[in-house]
Design a protein around this motif. Structure first.
Motif, short mmCIF file in Angstrom:
data_model
loop_
_atom_site.label_atom_id
_atom_site.label_comp_id
_atom_site.label_asym_id
_atom_site.label_seq_id
_atom_site.Cartn_x
_atom_site.Cartn_y
_atom_site.Cartn_z
N ALA A 44 43.17 93.04 33.44
CA ALA A 44 42.14 92.47 34.00
C ALA A 44 40.84 92.51 33.01
O ALA A 44 39.88 92.02 33.29
CB ALA A 44 41.69 92.93 35.36
N THR A 463 53.79 78.65 52.03
CA THR A 463 54.85 79.27 51.36
C THR A 463 56.08 78.98 52.19
O THR A 463 56.05 79.21 53.42
CB THR A 463 54.69 80.88 51.40
OG1 THR A 463 53.56 81.12 50.66
CG2 THR A 463 55.75 81.43 50.49
N MET A 561 56.19 73.24 49.52
CA MET A 561 56.41 74.10 48.45
C MET A 561 57.44 73.70 47.68
O MET A 561 57.23 73.45 46.43
CB MET A 561 56.45 75.47 48.81
CG MET A 561 56.27 76.54 47.85
SD MET A 561 56.69 78.09 48.32
CE MET A 561 56.52 78.97 46.77
N ARG A 563 59.50 71.49 45.57
CA ARG A 563 58.85 70.41 44.85
C ARG A 563 59.78 68.97 44.91
O ARG A 563 59.13 67.78 44.78
CB ARG A 563 58.72 70.72 43.27
CG ARG A 563 57.53 71.67 43.05
CD ARG A 563 57.04 71.76 41.81
NE ARG A 563 57.93 72.78 40.90
CZ ARG A 563 57.91 72.83 39.69
NH1 ARG A 563 57.26 71.83 38.78
NH2 ARG A 563 58.58 73.72 38.97
N CYS A 585 43.06 67.56 33.42
CA CYS A 585 43.67 68.52 33.77
C CYS A 585 45.18 68.35 33.76
O CYS A 585 46.10 69.35 33.73
CB CYS A 585 43.42 69.35 35.06
SG CYS A 585 44.17 68.61 36.35
N PRO A 587 48.96 68.00 32.85
CA PRO A 587 49.64 68.22 31.72
C PRO A 587 50.44 67.33 31.22
O PRO A 587 51.03 67.28 29.99
CB PRO A 587 50.43 69.78 32.10
CG PRO A 587 50.54 69.56 33.61
CD PRO A 587 49.43 68.74 34.09
N THR A 588 50.93 66.41 32.15
CA THR A 588 51.83 65.27 31.69
C THR A 588 51.32 64.08 31.69
O THR A 588 52.03 62.83 31.52
CB THR A 588 53.02 65.30 32.84
OG1 THR A 588 52.54 65.04 33.91
CG2 THR A 588 53.66 66.67 32.42
N VAL A 607 54.85 65.99 37.67
CA VAL A 607 55.74 67.28 37.64
C VAL A 607 55.35 68.06 38.78
O VAL A 607 55.97 69.11 39.11
CB VAL A 607 56.07 67.98 36.35
CG1 VAL A 607 56.65 67.28 35.23
CG2 VAL A 607 54.38 68.57 35.98
N LYS A 608 54.40 67.53 39.49
CA LYS A 608 53.99 68.27 40.73
C LYS A 608 53.72 69.89 40.68
O LYS A 608 53.97 70.87 41.43
CB LYS A 608 55.38 68.41 41.85
CG LYS A 608 55.67 66.79 41.95
CD LYS A 608 57.09 66.86 42.79
CE LYS A 608 57.46 65.29 42.97
NZ LYS A 608 58.96 65.20 43.83
N CYS A 609 52.68 70.13 39.68
CA CYS A 609 52.36 71.27 39.20
C CYS A 609 51.32 71.61 40.24
O CYS A 609 50.86 72.71 40.68
CB CYS A 609 52.11 71.29 37.92
SG CYS A 609 50.64 70.67 37.18
N GLU A 611 47.82 71.14 39.65
CA GLU A 611 46.66 71.43 39.08
C GLU A 611 45.62 70.49 39.44
O GLU A 611 44.50 70.67 39.53
CB GLU A 611 46.96 71.41 37.47
CG GLU A 611 46.04 71.77 36.60
CD GLU A 611 45.66 73.09 36.50
OE1 GLU A 611 46.22 73.83 37.33
OE2 GLU A 611 44.89 73.56 35.76
N ILE B 110 55.83 77.12 37.56
CA ILE B 110 55.01 75.99 36.83
C ILE B 110 54.41 76.14 35.62
O ILE B 110 54.58 75.41 34.66
CB ILE B 110 54.04 75.40 37.96
CG1 ILE B 110 54.93 74.96 39.27
CG2 ILE B 110 52.99 74.41 37.31
CD1 ILE B 110 53.90 74.68 40.45
N ASN B 114 55.00 74.80 32.17
CA ASN B 114 53.98 74.17 30.92
C ASN B 114 54.13 74.57 29.59
O ASN B 114 53.84 74.02 28.60
CB ASN B 114 52.67 74.68 31.79
CG ASN B 114 52.08 73.29 32.56
OD1 ASN B 114 51.66 72.55 32.44
ND2 ASN B 114 52.36 73.70 33.92
N LEU B 145 47.14 90.03 40.33
CA LEU B 145 46.32 89.08 39.37
C LEU B 145 47.29 88.10 39.08
O LEU B 145 47.25 87.40 38.05
CB LEU B 145 46.14 89.79 38.07
CG LEU B 145 45.49 91.22 37.89
CD1 LEU B 145 45.49 92.05 36.68
CD2 LEU B 145 43.99 91.41 38.55
N PRO B 161 47.97 75.77 34.74
CA PRO B 161 48.35 74.95 33.75
C PRO B 161 47.24 74.66 32.45
O PRO B 161 47.46 74.72 31.42
CB PRO B 161 48.90 73.68 34.28
CG PRO B 161 49.21 74.11 35.50
CD PRO B 161 48.20 75.30 35.84
#
Lengths: 650, 187, 229
Positions: A44, A463, A561, A563, A585, A587-588, A607-609, A611, B110, B114, B145, B161
Motif C-alpha cells: 500500500a 460475482t 461476469m 465474458r 481508457c 485498451p483496444t 475485450v469486455k474489460c 474499464e 483482465i 492487458n 488491495l 487497465p
C-alpha cells in the motif's frame, strides 16, 4: 549449560532489561512514528510513507524516531501509522501516504496543536479528548488472542515481545515439564487451525508416546490458499510468539529439532523469522539448555518452493527430504514416523501461536472463548466486497452474518450479499440464506464448507458462482501433484466441464457428470487436497443450481461476469455529446464516435474489460452490461464520417 | 566442475550458451561451494540459484546433481515439480500478476490480458529484448488491495487497465532517462 | 519374526494370511482378482496411486485401497459392493479418457493390462461419457539409446520408476513436472545425453502395463511388422 537458577529466574533478568528498553521508547521525549510495514503495508506504499516522514522531519528540523512494525490487520486503512507524541495518547492514523505524512509532521509534530482528526482512527489508550479504538465496531467485536500484539510491537526486537510477557509460558513449561504442557493443551482442546481441526494435543500425545532417538516439530507456514495471508502476518508481525509456541510443542513431545516451513513467496516472513531465531538464541530462549534447563532445541527455517499440496503433512515431509512433494498413504502417521522416519508433528502457524496464551492463562480460560467443541478464536482474512477488508480475529461460534456485517462493515456500495466463499479451494460457497451459520469447525462442515485456512471472500450479485467454481477447480487441478487418478484426471474433467459452461457450451447432462465425478474424487482420492477439491463445485451446484441452468439453457450469466456471455454497450440516451472519457481508457480502441457525436462500442474489438464502466463520469453513467449479448438494443448507431471526425479533432 | 561439464558438450551445445549464461554458470559454480554436499540440500540449492539469478540454467541442474551426488533425473524431477523454478532468464522487469481469489474476482485475468496486449508477450514469456517477462502467481497475500501486480520487487495495488499503461510508461520513462544520463556522462 | 496367521473373509471366502501384511497381494494369491495398476510384486510400500484396488472393509469408514490395507484377525472385506464397483468404473473411465485408445497399432495389444481390466469391469476402452483429454506431449519420445516412450499411452502408474529405483546402479527414470503434465522422464535424453546411465536391463518395459515404455529394438521390429500389413 544447565544451571542452578530456574528458567523463570533466567527469564526475569531478560524481561527486566527488555522492560527498560521498551519503557525508554515509550517515555521517549522525542516523538516515535510507527509505520505498519508488513507485506501488505509495503504494497500500500509504506516505504513512500516513511520517506515522506523522513523528508518532512528534516525540512522542519524535527527529531523523531521512525519504527517499522507489523500488521494490525486493517488492510482497508493501509498505510497505517501510529504516532506517539509526548503529551498525547498514541494515535492511530489511516491511509497515510507521503503527503499526509508531511501534513502530520507540520501540523501535529511541529506545531503540536492539530492532531489531524481527518486521518485519525483513534487513540490506543483511553483518553478524554480522543475516540479510542474500542469506539469502533471492528475493534469492539474482535477478540484478539493470537493477534494481540500484531502491529503494535517491533517484530525485529525480541525485547518488545519480552516486555509484553513473552516467553513466560516457555519458562513455566520448562519448570513444570513437557507432560504438563501436553496436558494443558489437551485439556484446552486446541484444534488444528490449519483447516481440518484435528486436536493438537492428540497429535502431540501420539508423538510423545513414541520412543525415538530424535523427534521433530514443524511449523507449517506453507500458506498456499489463494486468498489467505494470516500465517504470513503472524510470522511477520509477531515471530517470537510462533517460536515460543514451537518450543512449547517441542517440550511437550520431547523433540530436539524444530523447523519453520515457510513459502518462498514470503521473503519478508523468512527474513524476520531468521532474525528472530538468532535473537532468541542469543538470549538462550532457544538453542542449548534453554533458560538454563536441560531442554535444548535447534530451530531452522526451510523455504517451501511453491506447491499447494505441500500444505499436506506427508507431502511437506517429502519436500523437506529433497523429493517431489507428493503425499503418501497414511498410516504411518508423521507423529509416529515422519521426517527421516522420526516422530514428527506438524502444526499450523496459528495453532502454535495460540499455545503460549493457553499455557499462560490455562485451559479453562481458553474454554471461556468460543464454543464447547471449538474453543478459542478464529482468524479470517475477509476480502472481496466488504467495507473493511482485512484480518479479523473473532471468537469461534459467531455467525457469518456477524462477521461480515457487524465486524467488517457489510457489503460495499450498497449492493446485495450473494455468497461467501469460505475455506479457500477446499471450502465451499455459502449463500446469503446460510449467513446464520456459526463459524466453527463442525458447523461449517455440516453445510459443506470448511474452516480451511481461513480465507473468506465476500461476493455480491456481480460475482458468478459458476465462474468461482471454475476458478477454484482450475487452481486445484493445476496444483494436483498428479499422483492419484481421481485427483489428477477427475479435477481436470471438472475444470473442463465448468469451463465449457462458462462460455455457453454446456449441456444439462454436464450437471450430472459434475456431481458424479465430484463424489468420486471425494471418495477415492489419496490425500486431503483431492478429497476436498470438489467442495466448491458441490456447494455451488447445491446452492446456486439456477445459475448453472441459466448458463446452459439461456446462455446467460446472471452476474454478467462470464465474458463470453456478456457484452457492453453505451446507452445513447445517457451518453453526453463530446465527452471522451471512455475513449481514452479503452485498451483496444473499441470505442468510436457516432454520427451524433456520442460514443459507441465496436463489439468486434471490445475485450469486455469493463474499464469504460469506471471511466464514464457518474453523472452520465451510460455504459450498460448485458447477458446474453443479444440483449444489446439496436440504437441505429452510425459512426461519424472519418473526414468530419478529423476536422472535429483538429 | 563447470569446465569438466562444458568439456562433455558438443560444439552446437557449447554455441548455444551465450556469455550472459556462461557468467551465471560461473557464479553458480562458486556459490555451490558453500552448499553442504548432502541430498537434503537439493531444494535449498535450487532455491539459491533461482533467487540469485532468476532462473535455473540447464547446466546448473547438472552442476547441482554432481555437487550433491544425486542423479540429474532427480534434480530435474524436483525442479519441474515446484512453481518457484523457471528455466529461462527473466526480463529485466519481471511482472507477476496475482490471480489469487480476491484478485481473480476483481478482474485479475483482465489485468493479465492487458499486460499481454501491451507488451506483446503471453504469460510465461519474456520479451525479445529481455526487457519484460510476464507470469501469473497464485496469491501474494495482498488480497485487500486487489487486484495486485508485482513489478520487480514492488507491489502495485488496485491495478486497472489504465494503470497497466501507467506502469509500463513509468518503466519506459525511467529507462529513457537512464539512457540519457549515460549519454550525458559519456559526452 | 514370522507374523501370526489370521483368518479374514473376502467376499464370503475365508482366507488365512499373515496379520499385518497387505490385503491386495493376499487376495491375488487366493484367486480373488482386484484390478490394480500401480502395484508391483514385492513392493515394500505400494504408492496406492491408481486407486483401482479400492475395497470396503467392515468397520472402516469409506473405501480403502487394498494395496495398503493391513490384514487383521476377523477382517471382513467386500471387493464388489455397488459403491466400489461404481468408483472403480469412474476411475477406469478417467484413466482411459487421457488415453489415445489406438489399440490396434499398439505394441501391447492383447497383452495390455488395461484391456484386461476393461474386460473385468465391463467397460469400453473408449469412454463416450467423458471428453477425451489430450495431454500435450508428442506421440513418441525416442532419444533414449535403448528405450522408446509413448507418453499419450502412459497411465503414470509409476511401476517403471519404481523398478528402475531398485536396480543397483542408481536410478535414471523419474517423474518430472506435475499434475496432468506429469511425465516419466529419461533425463539424460532431454537434458544431457552423455549422462544416460541405463543398464539396458529392460525391467521397466517388462512392468509397463500398457506398452507405453518399450525396448527400442522390439518397438522398431513391431512397427516394421505393422507397415508390412
Amino acid at each position: 549449560m544447565k544451571t542452578e537458577k530456574s528458567p523463570k529466574e533466567h527469564l526475569k533478568a531478560h524481561a527486566e532489561s527488555a522492560a527498560s528498553v521498551v519503557a525508554a521508547l515509550k517515555d521517549s521525549p522525542l516523538p516515535v512514528i510507527y509505520v505498519g510495514a508488513a507485506t501488505c503495508g509495503l504494497a500500500a506504499g509504506a516505504l513512500e510513507t516513511i520517506a515522506g516522514f523522513e523528508e518532512a522531519l528534516k525540512d522542519n528540523g524535527i527529531e523523531a524516531e521512525i519504527r517499522k512494525v507489523g500488521c494490525l490487520g486493517h488492510c482497508y486503512a493501509e498505510p497505517l501509522v501510529i504516532i506517539q507524541n509526548p503529551g498525547f495518547p498514541s494515535l492511530l492514523y489511516q491511509k497515510i501516504g507521503a503527503g499526509e505524512a508531511g501534513i502530520l509532521v507540520r501540523s501535529f509534530l511541529k506545531d503540536g496543536s492539530d492532531p489531524c482528526y481527518e486521518y485519525l482512527i483513534g487513540a490506543l489508550e483511553a483518553d478524554e479528548n480522543f475516540p479510542t479504538l474500542m469506539d469502533y465496531p471492528r475493534y469492539l467485536y474482535e477478540n484478539r488472542v493470537v493477534m494481540e500484539h500484531c502491529g503494535l510491537i517491533d517484530p525485529k526486537e525480541v525485547d518488545h515481545y519480552l516486555a509484553v510477557g513473552g516467553y513466560e509460558s516457555l519458562a513455566a513449561g520448562l519448570e513444570k515439564g513437557g507432560a504438563w504442557v501436553l496436558d494443558e493443551v489437551k485439556a484446552a482442546n486446541l484444534r488444528g487451525r490449519g483447516g481440518a481441526g484435528f486436536p493438537a494435543g492428540k497429535k502431540w500425545e501420539i508423538a510423545r508416546g513414541v520412543e525415538a532417538s530424535s523427534k521433530m516439530v514443524i511449523c507449517n507456514g506453507d500458506e498456499g490458499d489463494p486468498g489467505a495471508y494470516m500465517d504470513r502476518t503472524l510470522l511477520e508481525s509477531n515471530p517470537h510468539q510462533v517460536l515460543e509456541g514451537l518450543a512449547l510443542a517441542a517440550l511437550a513431545i520431547g523433540a530436539d529439532r524444530a523447523l519453520l516451513y515457510i513459502r518462498a513467496e514470503y521473503p519478508l516472513a523468512v527474513k524476520i523469522m531468521e532474525a528472530a531465531i538468532i535473537q532468541a538464541e542469543a538470549k538462550n530462549l532457544l538453542g542449548e539448555n534453554i533458560l538454563g534447563s536441560d531442554f535444548s532445541l535447534a530451530v531452522t527455517v526451510f523455504q517451501g518452493s511453491g506447491a499447494f499440496v505441500c500444505g499436506e503433512e506427508t507431502a511437506l515431509i517429502e519436500s523437506l527430504s529433497g523429493r517431489r512433494g507428493m503425499p503418501k498413504v497414511r498410516p504411518p502417521y508423521p507423529a509416529v514416523s515422519g521426517f527421516a522416519e522420526l516422530p514428527t508433528i506438524i502444526n499450523n502457524v496459528k495453532t502454535l501461536s495460540t499455545v503460549p496464551s493457553i499455557i499462560k492463562n490455562g485451559a479453562e480460560w481458553f474454554h471461556g472463548i468460543g464454543t464447547a467443541e471449538s474453543p478459542g478464536t478464529a482468524i479470517f482474512s475477509v476480502v472481496g466486497e466488504v467495507e473493511y477488508p482485512g484480518l479479523v480475529e473473532v471468537p469461534m461460534g459467531v455467525t457469518l452474518e456477524h462477521l461480515v456485517v457487524d465486524v467488517c462493515g457489510g457489503i460495499k456500495n450498497g449492493k446485495e450479499l450473494k455468497a461467501v466463499q469460505i475455506g479457500g479451494p477446499s471450502g465451499g460457497c455459502l449463500p446469503a440464506s446460510l449467513m446464520e451459520t456459526e463459524i466453527d469447525f463442525d458447523s461449517l462442515k455440516s453445510v459443506g464448507a470448511m474452516m480451511g485456512s481461513g480465507g473468506l471472500v465476500v461476493m455480491n450479485e456481480d460475482t458468478c458462482m459458476v465462474e468461482v467454481a471454475r476458478y477454484f477447480t482450475d487452481f486445484t487441478q493445476g496444483e494436483s501433484c498428479g499422483k492419484c487418478t481421481f485427483c489428477r484426471i477427475g479435477t481436470r474433467h471438472l475444470r473442463e466441464i465448468l469451463q465449457s459452461i462458462t462460455v455457453g457450451e454446456g449441456e444439462m447432462s454436464d450437471l450430472d457428470d459434475l456431481a458424479e465425478i465430484s463424489e468420486a474424487v471425494v471418495a477415492g482420492s489419496l490425500c486431503s487436497l483431492g478429497k476436498t477439491a470438489p467442495n466448491p463445485v458441490i456447494t455451488t451446484l447445491r446452492f446456486f443450481r439456477d445459475e448453472y441452468v441459466a448458463h446452459i439453457e439461456e446462455k446467460r450469466c446472471p452476474a454478467r461476469m462470464c465474458r463470453t456471455l456478456t457484452a457492453f454497450y453505451i446507452d445513447l440516451e445517457a451518453c453526453a455529446r463530446g465527452c471522451d472519457a471512455c475513449v481514452a481508457c479503452c485498451p483496444t480502441e473499441a470505442i468510436f464516435t457516432t454520427s451524433n457525436r456520442k460514443k459507441a462500442i465496436d463489439q468486434e474489438k471490445c475485450v469486455k474489460c469493463g474499464e469504460c464502466v469506471y471511466a464514464c463520469p457518474p453523472e452520465y453513467d451510460a455504459v450498460r452490461r448485458v447477458s446474453p449479448p443479444e440483449l444489446i438494443p439496436d440504437q441505429g448507431v452510425e459512426p461519424l464520417p472519418v473526414k468530419e471526425n478529423e476536422e472535429g479533432d483538429a | 566442475m563447470l569446465d569438466r561439464i562444458l568439456a562433455t558438450l558438443d560444439e552446437s551445445e557449447k554455441a548455444a550458451i551465450d556469455e550472459e549464461e556462461l557468467a551465471v554458470l560461473k557464479a553458480v559454480a562458486d556459490e555451490l561451494l558453500s552448499v553442504p554436499q548432502e541430498s537434503l540440500q537439493l531444494l535449498p540449492a535450487l532455491q539459491m540459484i533461482q533467487t540469485k539469478h532468476g532462473y535455473l540454467p540447464r547446466l546448473a541442474l547438472r552442476m547441482v546433481a554432481e555437487h550433491l551426488a544425486v542423479t540429474i533425473g532427480n534434480v530435474y524431477g524436483i525442479a519441474t515439480f515446484y512453481n518457484q523454478f523457471r528455466f529461462n532468464p527473466p526480463g529485466r522487469n519481471p511482472i507477476k500478476v496475482c490471480l489469487g481469489t480476491a484478485c481473480h474476482v476483481k478482474g485479475g485475468e483482465i489485468i493479465l490480458e492487458n499486460f499481454e496486449r501491451r507488451l506483446g508477450i503471453k504469460e510465461n514469456e519474456t520479451s525479445e529484448d529481455r526487457e519484460y517477462s510476464l507470469e501469473r502467481v497464485a496469491c501474494i497475500g495482498c488480497c485487500a488491495l486487489a487486484p495486485a501486480v508485482v513489478v520487480g520487487e514492488k507491489v502495485e495495488a488496485y491495478v486497472t487497465p489504465s494503470k497497466v499503461e501507467g506502469i509500463i510508461t513509468e518503466i519506459e520513462v525511467r529507462k529513457e532517462m537512464a539512457a540519457r544520463e549515460q549519454e550525458k556522462n559519456e559526452d | 519374526m514370522s507374523a501370526e496367521m489370521v483368518t479374514i473373509t473376502v467376499d464370503d471366502k475365508e482366507i488365512t494370511a499373515p496379520a499385518g501384511s497387505y490385503l491386495l497381494p493376499v487376495c491375488l494369491e487366493n484367486d480373488i482378482y482386484i484390478p490394480n495398476l500401480c502395484y508391483v510384486e514385492g513392493m515394500e510400500k505400494p504408492p496406492a496411486s491408481c486407486r483401482l484396488c479400492l475395497v470396503e472393509i467392515e468397520g472402516v469408514k469409506g473405501p480403502q485401497v487394498s494395496c495398503r490395507s493391513e490384514i487383521f484377525a476377523g477382517m471382513v472385506v467386500k471387493t464388489n459392493s455397488e459403491e466400489i464397483l461404481k468408483l472403480r468404473q469412474i476411475a477406469f473411465r478417467l484413466l482411459v479418457s487421457t488415453n489415445d485408445g489406438s489399440c490396434r497399432t499398439c505394441i501391447s495389444n492383447r497383452s495390455c493390462e488395461l484391456q484386461q481390466i476393461a474386460k473385468f469391469l465391463k467397460q469400453p476402452l473408449k469412454t463416450k461419457r467423458l471428453r477425451h483429454i489430450d495431454r500435450d506431449y508428442p506421440e513418441l519420445i525416442d532419444d533414449h539409446p535403448y528405450l522408446v516412450y509413448e507418453p499419450k499411452k502412459c497411465l503414470l502408474c509409476g511401476r517403471c520408476v519404481h523398478v528402475c529405483s531398485t536396480i543397483e546402479k542408481g536410478y535414471k527414470l523419474s517423474f518430472a513436472k506435475r499434475g496432468m503434465d506429469t511425465i516419466v522422464s529419461f533425463f539424460g535424453s532431454e537434458l544431457d545425453p552423455a549422462s544416460v546411465d541405463c543398464q539396458d536391463c529392460f525391467a521397466c518395459t517388462e512392468v509397463c502395463p500398457v506398452g507405453s515404455l518399450s525396448s527400442k529394438e522390439k518397438w522398431k521390429a513391431f512397427i516394421a511388422g505393422l507397415d508390412k500389413k
